[in-house]
Motif scaffolding. Structure first.
Motif, short mmCIF file in Angstrom:
data_model
loop_
_atom_site.label_atom_id
_atom_site.label_comp_id
_atom_site.label_asym_id
_atom_site.label_seq_id
_atom_site.Cartn_x
_atom_site.Cartn_y
_atom_site.Cartn_z
N ARG A 74 -27.78 -50.21 -13.49
CA ARG A 74 -27.49 -49.67 -12.17
C ARG A 74 -26.74 -50.70 -11.35
O ARG A 74 -26.94 -51.90 -11.50
CB ARG A 74 -28.78 -49.28 -11.44
N TYR A 76 -23.22 -45.33 -17.32
CA TYR A 76 -24.56 -45.86 -17.62
C TYR A 76 -25.68 -45.05 -16.93
O TYR A 76 -25.62 -44.80 -15.72
CB TYR A 76 -24.70 -47.35 -17.22
N GLY A 77 -26.72 -44.75 -17.67
CA GLY A 77 -27.97 -44.12 -17.23
C GLY A 77 -28.16 -43.82 -15.75
O GLY A 77 -27.72 -42.79 -15.25
N GLY A 78 -28.83 -44.73 -15.07
CA GLY A 78 -29.22 -44.48 -13.69
C GLY A 78 -28.05 -44.23 -12.75
O GLY A 78 -28.23 -43.67 -11.66
N LYS A 85 -31.95 -38.20 -12.04
CA LYS A 85 -32.98 -39.23 -12.08
C LYS A 85 -33.06 -39.97 -10.75
O LYS A 85 -33.61 -39.45 -9.78
CB LYS A 85 -32.70 -40.17 -13.28
N LYS A 86 -32.53 -41.18 -10.67
CA LYS A 86 -32.72 -41.97 -9.45
C LYS A 86 -32.00 -41.33 -8.25
O LYS A 86 -32.51 -41.33 -7.13
CB LYS A 86 -32.27 -43.41 -9.66
N HIS A 89 -41.26 -44.04 -7.12
CA HIS A 89 -40.91 -44.68 -8.40
C HIS A 89 -42.21 -45.05 -9.11
O HIS A 89 -42.57 -46.22 -9.21
CB HIS A 89 -40.06 -45.92 -8.10
N SER A 134 -38.22 -51.69 -11.55
CA SER A 134 -37.56 -51.44 -12.83
C SER A 134 -37.86 -52.55 -13.82
O SER A 134 -37.84 -53.72 -13.47
CB SER A 134 -36.05 -51.35 -12.60
N ASP A 154 -41.88 -42.79 -14.90
CA ASP A 154 -40.90 -43.40 -13.98
C ASP A 154 -40.92 -42.83 -12.57
O ASP A 154 -40.74 -43.56 -11.62
CB ASP A 154 -39.49 -43.25 -14.57
N PHE A 176 -36.46 -42.37 -20.25
CA PHE A 176 -35.29 -43.22 -20.41
C PHE A 176 -35.85 -44.64 -20.38
O PHE A 176 -35.87 -45.29 -19.34
CB PHE A 176 -34.30 -42.95 -19.27
N ARG A 225 -31.62 -48.97 -23.90
CA ARG A 225 -32.62 -47.92 -23.61
C ARG A 225 -32.69 -46.89 -24.71
O ARG A 225 -31.77 -46.73 -25.52
CB ARG A 225 -32.22 -47.21 -22.30
N ALA A 275 -32.52 -54.49 -15.33
CA ALA A 275 -32.30 -53.06 -15.08
C ALA A 275 -31.24 -52.81 -14.01
O ALA A 275 -30.71 -51.72 -13.89
CB ALA A 275 -33.60 -52.37 -14.69
N PHE A 301 -34.10 -47.29 -4.05
CA PHE A 301 -34.20 -45.84 -4.24
C PHE A 301 -34.58 -45.03 -3.00
O PHE A 301 -34.65 -43.80 -3.07
CB PHE A 301 -35.22 -45.54 -5.35
C1 SPV Z 1 -34.77 -48.15 -13.55
O1 SPV Z 1 -33.86 -48.99 -13.48
O2 SPV Z 1 -35.75 -48.15 -12.77
C2 SPV Z 1 -34.74 -47.16 -14.64
C3 SPV Z 1 -33.53 -47.03 -15.43
O3 SPV Z 1 -35.71 -46.42 -14.81
S1 SPV Z 1 -32.27 -46.21 -14.56
O4 SPV Z 1 -32.25 -44.82 -15.00
O5 SPV Z 1 -31.02 -46.86 -14.91
O6 SPV Z 1 -32.53 -46.26 -13.15
#
Ligand code: SPV
Ligand code: GTP
Ligand code: MN
Length: 592
Positions: A69, A197-199, A205-206, A226, A248, A277, A299, A376, A438, A456
């Motif tokens: 992130r 990338y993921g988050g 998600k976030k 969280h 994280s 999470d 994740f 991940r 993270a 967040f």
């Molecule tokens: C975090 O960073 O708290 C995660 C991974 O759970 S992410 O989805 O990248 O936020």
């Protein structure tokens, strides 16, 4: 495809902006998903892994500059700057739409736009909320299919309603200098560009389930946190539920899936995972706080996950999993990461896609890692051996204890309990933790991370604290609040608490406190366990070490108080007077 006119006109507008060659609506079917996996394997976006050893599993590598992130490029765009507060980055909505609009413009030419209807939470539950994500990434589609509930039943649940979160994501050219993760809470909108990338890109998600949801929660009287959610089944068959907020890469997935130490297992204790999470929390009709996990998968951090530390997570990843930025073993087409086992593959490709020589690995030099420290796995909740049978309960589970925790080499004891509910949000607000991989940036620096929500909270941090205090008044049977630290170290930097499964010993002390079955020692910071009250059966821990783990170093805490004062000042005058009073009272108790 939905007939919802709000969805249709917004998708049309985003198509006109981004100009994809093709638009594909995701229906949630296995047939469509399989077609997308095949397509991604042809382009190299995914690598199919060994079907015998890892059925349905794939490997993906992100761009080298796109592995975590990016908090510095994450913005909350509210009309008034003070609504976003001093902790968030802020941009005026008009400016953000214009700036990102230019980056999105024509960005999907030659590409396909996928339209993903998804639900955060069980479709149709009163806890749940619906979103759409538009993306040009098959990787994002396949991850969202695991992490959320996707498809036609979501569109049916939405019906003609305009109540959905509008997410737009484009990889564009993955240009770091133009990477933006931008939230418009007043418009229920999220725009993310130049990342894969993921988050940053799994917008449910976030971005949605924490930043936008925390904003909605404040407005509607609930909370988005969280937090992991776990159930502890006692030998008599009763199951009690706990939520825990750790920053994280500070142990949520591990705690949520823990295996009890042998002597507790033999007595009949079991742990069940509800979430690892994110928790959405609402007050139930009976006056208790209820938690639901809005996600449908995990994740999780790969490095460090092994047969001993987290066998349940490892088992969850044995099928239908997407691995991101781990090592590829080219001898048998399986995956590996640091801390999986002591047998790194002999012929291997590292997370950057280069040949990797395990013998050159030096644990003090992250650049020699085969897997990225923030690599991940994306795995389905249903594949988790310890998934709670309440996972799909639309009412959520009743919470007995809320746990805050950080990664602190010193200062924070193994566990302490807040004096009362009002003191609880204070304990959460003064949380601090060493930064991890993270998020991009330096690792190992202590920073304040209230409720593990610093990156967040979708609005002003001081108002967020006030919402916590306010929620206390709305929950007649409020959970008890605790703080833990699994990461105390000795002079050589070794962890002195065994952690992982043994953390259950600490959780059981909490439940005894909730039930009024055990006394505690009052200290300036809160209640700590009396010597002997944490069961250390079978542990090689001296009385001396246990004392050290539970000690409260007044000097270190007074230094922390000064740091907290600065942090509160940074948040500004929205910090509730109650919390300022708590801080003064803490300082006074420490000075006595
Ligand atoms: C975090 O960073 O708290 C995660 C991974 O759970 S992410 O989805 O990248 O936020
Ligand atoms: P996010 O997915 O980023 O939100 O992380 P998380 O909070 O779920 O963290 P996770 O459980 O994946 O743990 C991250 C790292 O902390 C891993 O390397 C774990 O091995 C380590 N870890 C987890 N629990 C413990 C513990 O009790 N003691 C010690 N020493 N390390 C732990
Ligand atoms: Mn997390």
């Amino acid at each position: 495809m939905t007939q919802n006119k709000y969805v249709r006109s917004w998708v049309d507008e985003m198509v006109a902006l981004t100009c994809p060659d093709k638009v594909v609506w995701i229906d949630g079917s296995e047939l469509q998903a399989e077609g997308l996996r095949r397509e991604a394997c042809l382009t190299g976006e995914l690598i199919k892994l060994n079907e015998q050893k890892l059925p349905g599993c794939y490997l993906h590598r992100t761009a080298v500059n796109d592995v975590a992130r990016v908090e510095g490029r994450t913005f909350i765009c509210t009309t008034k700057k003070e609504d976003a507060g001093n902790i968030n980055n802020w941009m005026a909505p008009a400016e953000a739409y214009e700036k990102l609009g230019k980056l999105f413009k024509g960005s999907m030419k030659g590409r396909t736009m996928y339209v993903i209807p998804y639900s955060m939470g069980i479709v149709g539950s009163s806890f749940s909320k619906i979103g759409y994500e538009l993306t040009d990434s098959i990787y994002v589609v396949l991850n969202m299919l695991i992490m959320t509930r996707v498809g036609v039943e979501v569109e049916e649940a939405l019906g003609d309603s305009p109540e959905f979160i509008k997410g737009l994501h484009a990889k564009a050219d993955l240009d770091e200098a133009n990477r933006y993760i931008v939230h418009f809470p007043e418009d229920n909108t999220i725009w993310s560009v130049n990342s894969g990338y993921g988050g940053n890109v799994l917008l449910g998600k976030k971005c949605f389930a924490l930043r936008i949801a925390s904003w909605l929660g404040r407005k509607e009287g609930w909370m988005a946190e969280h937090m992991l959610i776990l159930g502890i089944e006692k030998p008599d068959g009763e199951t009690r539920y706990i939520c825990a907020a750790f920053p994280s890469a500070c142990g949520k997935t591990n705690l949520a899936m823990l295996i009890p130490p042998a002597f507790l297992r033999e007595k009949g204790y079991k742990v069940w995972t509800v979430g690892d999470d994110i928790a959405w929390l609402r007050v139930g009709k009976d006056g208790r706080l209820y938690a639901q996990n809005p996600e449908n998968g995990f994740f999780g951090v790969a490095p460090g996950t092994n047969e001993k530390s987290n066998p349940n997570a490892l088992a969850t990843t044995k099928k239908d999993t997407i691995f991101t930025n781990v090592v590829l073993n080219t001898d048998n087409n399986t995956v590996w990461w640091e801390g999986l086992d002591k047998n790194p593959p002999v012929h291997a490709i590292d997370w950057k896609g280069n040949p990797w020589d395990a013998s050159k690995y030096d644990k003090n030099d992250k650049s020699t890692c085969g897997a990225h420290p923030n690599s991940r796995f994306t795995a389905k909740a249903v594949n988790c051996p310890c998934l709670s049978k309440e996972f799909n309960n639309p009412e959520g589970v009743p919470i007995d204890a809320i746990v805050f925790g950080g990664r602190r080499a010193k200062t924070a004891p193994l566990v302490y309990q807040s004096f009362d509910w009002e003191h609880g949000p204070f304990v959460g607000s003064i949380m601090a933790s060493e930064t991890t991989a993270a998020a991009s940036g330096a690792v190992g620096v202590v920073r304040r991370d209230p409720m593990a929500m610093r990156p967040f909270v979708g609005y002003n941090m001081g108002d967020y604290f006030a919402h916590w205090l306010d929620m206390g008044h709305r929950i007649p049977k409020a959970p008890k609040i605790f703080h833990v630290n699994w990461f105390r170290t000795d002079e050589e930097g070794n962890f002195i608490w065994p952690g992982f499964g043994d953390n259950l010993r600490v959780l059981l002390w909490m439940l005894d406190r909730v039930d009024g079955k055990v006394d505690a020692v009052e200290t300036p910071i809160g209640y700590v366990p009396a010597p002997g009250d944490i069961d250390t059966t079978g542990l090689d821990l001296s009385e001396e070490t246990m004392k050290e783990l539970l000690s409260v170093d007044k000097e270190a805490w007074l230094a922390d108080v000064a740091n907290i004062r600065e942090f509160y000042a940074l948040i500004g005058d929205t910090v509730p007077a109650e919390l300022q009073a708590q801080l003064n009272a803490l300082e006074k108790r420490l000075s006595e």
